[in-house]
Design a protein around this motif. Structure first.
Motif, PDB file in Angstrom:
ATOM      1  N   ARG A  45       1.043  -0.927   0.174  1.00 19.07           N
ATOM      2  CA  ARG A  45       0.120   0.042   0.282  1.00 19.07           C
ATOM      3  C   ARG A  45       0.981   1.365  -0.268  1.00 19.07           C
ATOM      4  O   ARG A  45       0.672   2.342  -1.080  1.00 19.07           O
ATOM      5  CB  ARG A  45      -1.098  -0.652   1.389  1.00 19.07           C
ATOM      6  N   LEU A  55      -5.641   1.781  -6.671  1.00 20.22           N
ATOM      7  CA  LEU A  55      -5.907  -0.008  -6.677  1.00 20.22           C
ATOM      8  C   LEU A  55      -6.247  -0.703  -7.676  1.00 20.22           C
ATOM      9  O   LEU A  55      -5.576  -1.849  -8.473  1.00 20.22           O
ATOM     10  CB  LEU A  55      -6.922  -0.436  -5.878  1.00 20.22           C
ATOM     11  N   SER A  70      -6.599  -5.444  -2.480  1.00 19.54           N
ATOM     12  CA  SER A  70      -7.286  -4.545  -1.614  1.00 19.54           C
ATOM     13  C   SER A  70      -7.229  -5.393   0.479  1.00 19.54           C
ATOM     14  O   SER A  70      -6.686  -5.090   1.182  1.00 19.54           O
ATOM     15  CB  SER A  70      -8.587  -3.739  -1.153  1.00 19.54           C
ATOM     16  N   GLU A  71      -7.454  -6.799  -0.239  1.00 17.34           N
ATOM     17  CA  GLU A  71      -8.085  -7.736   1.052  1.00 17.34           C
ATOM     18  C   GLU A  71      -6.305  -8.007   1.635  1.00 17.34           C
ATOM     19  O   GLU A  71      -5.996  -7.856   2.828  1.00 17.34           O
ATOM     20  CB  GLU A  71      -8.507  -9.165   0.651  1.00 17.34           C
ATOM     21  N   GLU A  73      -3.600  -5.499   0.702  1.00 18.59           N
ATOM     22  CA  GLU A  73      -3.124  -4.777   0.994  1.00 18.59           C
ATOM     23  C   GLU A  73      -2.952  -3.945   2.876  1.00 18.59           C
ATOM     24  O   GLU A  73      -3.046  -3.799   3.345  1.00 18.59           O
ATOM     25  CB  GLU A  73      -3.345  -3.286   0.278  1.00 18.59           C
ATOM     26  N   ARG A  74      -4.778  -4.911   3.051  1.00 23.62           N
ATOM     27  CA  ARG A  74      -5.417  -4.629   4.454  1.00 23.62           C
ATOM     28  C   ARG A  74      -4.702  -6.173   5.352  1.00 23.62           C
ATOM     29  O   ARG A  74      -4.468  -5.678   6.060  1.00 23.62           O
ATOM     30  CB  ARG A  74      -6.746  -4.885   4.546  1.00 23.62           C
TER      31      ARG A  74
END
Length: 129
Positions: A45, A55, A70-71, A73-74
């Motif tokens: 990220r 993204l 996204s998942e 990166e989180r």
């Protein structure tokens, strides 16, 4: 007769009052080490935002779905080495670069947890004469 007021109930203790046993002071649990997936996600990220890329842009370049990236990166998903390599290449990094940056992130986290001051110079100090 007793000296109590007429409308007050008399309380009879069921057990004699004993001092509470000495309980040990609660210990503060040691902070947990970060999970690798959290650190890798943070690095991905940070690199994406430093390049001012969306993204969607990075996911398209890496040929992975935007929700999955996204998942990752989180830190919600444990990505395979193939996915990590694709995301790294989409950001202009080699897989080794991504792993090295993640290792640096881990070292900084450990140093903060242990109260050490981290240095961007990794112990290297140059003196001008």
């Amino acid at each position: 007769m007793t000296n109590q007021a007429p409308n007050q109930a008399r309380v009879i203790p069921l057990r004699p009052h004993e001092p509470a046993p000495h309980l040990p002071e609660p210990t503060v649990p040691a902070p947990k080490e970060p999970l690798w997936r959290d650190l890798v996600g943070d690095v991905l990220r940070r690199e994406r935002l430093a390049q001012e890329r969306t993204l969607k842009d990075v996911a398209d370049a890496a040929r992975i779905s935007m929700p999955y990236l996204s998942e990752v990166e989180r830190g919600r998903k444990e990505a395979s080495s193939e996915v990590l390599a694709a995301a790294a290449h989409a950001l202009g990094l080699d897989l080794g670069d991504l792993l090295s940056l993640t290792q640096n992130e881990f070292t900084e986290h450990r140093n903060r947890r242990q109260g050490r001051v981290s240095s961007p110079y990794n112990g290297l100090c140059l003196v001008a004469a």
